[in-house]
Design a protein around this motif. Structure first.
Motif, mmCIF file in Angstrom:
data_model
loop_
_atom_site.group_PDB
_atom_site.id
_atom_site.type_symbol
_atom_site.label_atom_id
_atom_site.label_comp_id
_atom_site.label_asym_id
_atom_site.label_seq_id
_atom_site.Cartn_x
_atom_site.Cartn_y
_atom_site.Cartn_z
ATOM 1 N N SER A 212 0.829 -1.202 0.000
ATOM 2 C CA SER A 212 0.000 0.000 0.000
ATOM 3 C C SER A 212 0.867 1.257 0.000
ATOM 4 O O SER A 212 0.604 2.221 -0.728
ATOM 5 C CB SER A 212 -0.929 -0.004 1.217
ATOM 6 O OG SER A 212 -1.670 1.188 1.306
ATOM 7 N N ALA A 213 1.926 1.236 0.827
ATOM 8 C CA ALA A 213 2.828 2.388 0.886
ATOM 9 C C ALA A 213 3.555 2.581 -0.436
ATOM 10 O O ALA A 213 3.728 3.712 -0.911
ATOM 11 C CB ALA A 213 3.836 2.203 2.014
ATOM 12 N N LEU A 214 3.995 1.477 -1.051
ATOM 13 C CA LEU A 214 4.692 1.576 -2.329
ATOM 14 C C LEU A 214 3.778 2.163 -3.400
ATOM 15 O O LEU A 214 4.188 3.033 -4.185
ATOM 16 C CB LEU A 214 5.183 0.192 -2.762
ATOM 17 C CG LEU A 214 5.881 0.135 -4.119
ATOM 18 C CD1 LEU A 214 7.194 0.901 -4.084
ATOM 19 C CD2 LEU A 214 6.126 -1.319 -4.540
ATOM 20 N N ARG A 215 2.535 1.699 -3.424
ATOM 21 C CA ARG A 215 1.591 2.211 -4.415
ATOM 22 C C ARG A 215 1.338 3.699 -4.210
ATOM 23 O O ARG A 215 1.304 4.484 -5.167
ATOM 24 C CB ARG A 215 0.287 1.420 -4.308
ATOM 25 C CG ARG A 215 -0.776 1.795 -5.321
ATOM 26 C CD ARG A 215 -1.955 0.836 -5.241
ATOM 27 N NE ARG A 215 -2.485 0.737 -3.900
ATOM 28 C CZ ARG A 215 -3.353 1.598 -3.370
ATOM 29 N NH1 ARG A 215 -3.775 2.637 -4.086
ATOM 30 N NH2 ARG A 215 -3.796 1.439 -2.145
ATOM 31 N N ALA A 216 1.173 4.110 -2.946
ATOM 32 C CA ALA A 216 0.938 5.531 -2.663
ATOM 33 C C ALA A 216 2.160 6.372 -3.010
ATOM 34 O O ALA A 216 2.040 7.455 -3.597
ATOM 35 C CB ALA A 216 0.579 5.711 -1.190
ATOM 36 N N ALA A 217 3.362 5.875 -2.675
ATOM 37 C CA ALA A 217 4.584 6.625 -2.983
ATOM 38 C C ALA A 217 4.776 6.767 -4.487
ATOM 39 O O ALA A 217 5.190 7.822 -4.988
ATOM 40 C CB ALA A 217 5.797 5.922 -2.374
ATOM 41 N N PHE B 290 -2.905 9.127 6.083
ATOM 42 C CA PHE B 290 -4.249 8.547 5.988
ATOM 43 C C PHE B 290 -4.313 7.509 4.873
ATOM 44 O O PHE B 290 -4.849 6.409 5.063
ATOM 45 C CB PHE B 290 -5.296 9.632 5.734
ATOM 46 C CG PHE B 290 -6.656 9.063 5.412
ATOM 47 C CD1 PHE B 290 -7.510 8.688 6.436
ATOM 48 C CD2 PHE B 290 -7.057 8.883 4.097
ATOM 49 C CE1 PHE B 290 -8.751 8.129 6.154
ATOM 50 C CE2 PHE B 290 -8.296 8.323 3.801
ATOM 51 C CZ PHE B 290 -9.150 7.946 4.839
ATOM 52 N N ALA B 291 -3.783 7.841 3.696
ATOM 53 C CA ALA B 291 -3.887 6.947 2.543
ATOM 54 C C ALA B 291 -3.221 5.604 2.809
ATOM 55 O O ALA B 291 -3.764 4.550 2.459
ATOM 56 C CB ALA B 291 -3.265 7.613 1.316
ATOM 57 N N VAL B 292 -2.057 5.629 3.438
ATOM 58 C CA VAL B 292 -1.342 4.376 3.703
ATOM 59 C C VAL B 292 -2.087 3.533 4.733
ATOM 60 O O VAL B 292 -2.283 2.321 4.551
ATOM 61 C CB VAL B 292 0.105 4.660 4.164
ATOM 62 C CG1 VAL B 292 0.776 3.389 4.665
ATOM 63 C CG2 VAL B 292 0.909 5.253 3.014
ATOM 64 N N LEU B 293 -2.514 4.139 5.848
ATOM 65 C CA LEU B 293 -3.197 3.383 6.894
ATOM 66 C C LEU B 293 -4.560 2.872 6.426
ATOM 67 O O LEU B 293 -4.941 1.736 6.716
ATOM 68 C CB LEU B 293 -3.366 4.249 8.144
ATOM 69 C CG LEU B 293 -2.061 4.670 8.838
ATOM 70 C CD1 LEU B 293 -2.375 5.543 10.055
ATOM 71 C CD2 LEU B 293 -1.256 3.450 9.266
ATOM 72 N N TRP B 294 -5.275 3.685 5.693
ATOM 73 C CA TRP B 294 -6.587 3.284 5.185
ATOM 74 C C TRP B 294 -6.428 2.193 4.128
ATOM 75 O O TRP B 294 -7.159 1.187 4.140
ATOM 76 C CB TRP B 294 -7.307 4.496 4.613
ATOM 77 C CG TRP B 294 -8.582 4.210 3.866
ATOM 78 C CD1 TRP B 294 -8.861 4.530 2.570
ATOM 79 C CD2 TRP B 294 -9.764 3.588 4.382
ATOM 80 N NE1 TRP B 294 -10.126 4.144 2.234
ATOM 81 C CE2 TRP B 294 -10.709 3.555 3.335
ATOM 82 C CE3 TRP B 294 -10.108 3.049 5.607
ATOM 83 C CZ2 TRP B 294 -11.981 3.001 3.485
ATOM 84 C CZ3 TRP B 294 -11.371 2.486 5.757
ATOM 85 C CH2 TRP B 294 -12.291 2.472 4.706
ATOM 86 N N GLY B 295 -5.473 2.363 3.217
ATOM 87 C CA GLY B 295 -5.244 1.343 2.204
ATOM 88 C C GLY B 295 -4.846 0.018 2.822
ATOM 89 O O GLY B 295 -5.314 -1.051 2.395
ATOM 90 N N ALA B 296 -3.995 0.053 3.835
ATOM 91 C CA ALA B 296 -3.576 -1.181 4.507
ATOM 92 C C ALA B 296 -4.757 -1.848 5.208
ATOM 93 O O ALA B 296 -4.897 -3.078 5.191
ATOM 94 C CB ALA B 296 -2.468 -0.877 5.503
#
Length: 412
Positions: A137-142, A320-326
């Motif tokens: 999720s973090a990789l996709r957001a980054a 928010f995006a990383v925690l919500w996506g995870a």
């Protein structure tokens, strides 16, 4: 975060989508320049962008259902073909294409984007495996943040050195590269229902995705909060910030935009390390990080303060995006991922085109300060309203497990 790229096949998929997303940024800039010389340029570009947004919105839920019943790499390839068709037709029609044709081409491009998003998100999560989905999720957001910076810059450079049409051609080439990385990927399909029964129809499966989210109040609450925030906060600020900062010169607006993107990128790299039993509270606090920027714009603060707060806002949004996506990845069964992601994207985006247009109209009646004050109050209210919902503070019950999949591909 980058260690997840060592997962078999995931690095290959990521490389193709990275290039494709840079191409999306190139398209964003060059398609505007492509139509700029027209006498009716605002109408032409508005029609194309509105049709693109509409195409993406109407295909998101069905696109999610398709991504949950077919090989996701093939779904992405089909989406890339649709977008190639849209861009190639625009180049063939030329910058003086009729408004009606621009609307049709925008719909084609938007449908491709609507099909692509849930399939790509679900494929990355599927390849990463359940134990590495936070890193994925973090990789996709980054990746999204980084390509959102370099794509438009590349597009502007190409248009300046050659022509906007060359930028559109580059966009088509990036789709071809994406498809090449997906050929013979041979990832396992989501699979049939666990009980061996026949699949339900596509529309029924899409509705099952809605039912799945409705059955998890915390998930629906956060998605509806996203709808309200996108409509009442993000949409008006998307009009106010360029108007206010653009009035101080191109450099001021560029600094704010870049600072927001940079803050988002840095936070995206750090967010996977956050470990909290109250991940929902942390995520919602991240959303409130946009408030200082809203206040500085409202108060007419010096540009340096707006830039600093812009970086803070970008960082909070990324947390928010990383925690919500995870949380979505960890709480959703593989066979439902595409539909859940599609519904999340649909609820976030559905009202934005209308609300952006409304914000532009309201600025003819209200001052930028009044609209900014409204956005700030709406941000606080939407965050505070959702926190009491059971499960929001933890983004799901700690004991919640992947449910069994029933006849129609959803949980009982």
């Amino acid at each position: 975060m980058f260690s997840v790229l060592r997962v078999p096949k995931l690095g290959r998929v990521w490389a193709g989508q990275f290039v494709s997303m840079v191409g999306d940024g190139v398209y964003t800039v060059t398609v505007s320049l492509y139509l700029l010389h027209r006498d009716d340029a605002p109408r032409a570009l508005g029609t194309l962008l509105a049709a693109t947004a509409l195409g993406g919105i109407v295909t998101l839920v069905l696109g999610g259902a398709v991504a949950d019943r077919a090989r996701r790499s093939l779904v992405i390839c089909a989406a890339d073909l649709l977008r190639i068709l849209g861009v190639a037709s625009l180049l063939l029609a030329g910058p003086d294409a009729s408004i009606g044709l621009l609307a049709v081409l925008g719909l084609v491009f938007g449908c491709g984007a609507g099909v692509h998003r849930p399939a790509y998100t679900a494929l990355i999560a599927q390849l990463a495996g359940r134990d590495r989905r936070r890193e994925a999720s973090a990789l996709r957001a980054a990746t999204s943040r980084f390509t959102g910076v370099i794509g438009p810059v590349t597009g502007g450079a190409v248009a300046a050195a050659s022509s906007p049409g060359a930028g559109l051609l580059i966009n088509m080439v990036t789709f071809v590269f994406s498809m090449a990385t997906l050929v013979r990927l041979d990832e396992p399909p989501p699979g049939p229902p666990a009980d061996g029964s026949a699949r339900a129809g596509l529309v029924r499966e899409a509705l099952d995705g809605v039912a799945y989210v409705r059955g998890r109040g915390w998930m629906l609450a956060v998605m509806l909060q996203g709808t309200a925030q996108a409509a009442l906060v993000i949409a008006p600020m998307a009009v106010v910030v360029p108007l206010v900062m653009g009035g101080r010169g191109p450099a001021a607006l560029g600094l704010v935009t870049s600072a927001t993107a940079c803050g988002a990128l840095v936070a995206t790299l750090a967010a996977p390390r956050i470990r909290s039993r109250r991940a929902g509270n942390v995520a919602m606090l991240g959303l409130l990080c946009e408030l200082p920027q809203i206040v500085t714009v409202w108060a007419g603060a010096p540009t340096a303060w707006v830039v600093l707060c812009g970086a803070f806002a970008g960082a909070g949004a990324s947390v928010f995006a990383v925690l919500w996506g995870a949380a979505l990845q960890e709480r959703t069964p593989d066979g439902m991922l595409g539909r859940v992601y599609a519904l999340d994207a649909l609820l976030t985006q559905a009202l934005v085109p209308v609300c952006v247009a409304a914000a532009g109209f309201l600025l003819g009646v209200l001052s930028p300060a009044a609209l900014t004050a409204f956005a700030g109050c709406a941000l606080i209210l939407t965050v505070v309203a959702v926190l009491p919902v059971p499960g929001v503070s933890t983004l799901g019950s700690p004991t919640e497990r992947e449910p069994a999949v029933t006849r129609s591909g959803t949980a009982p």
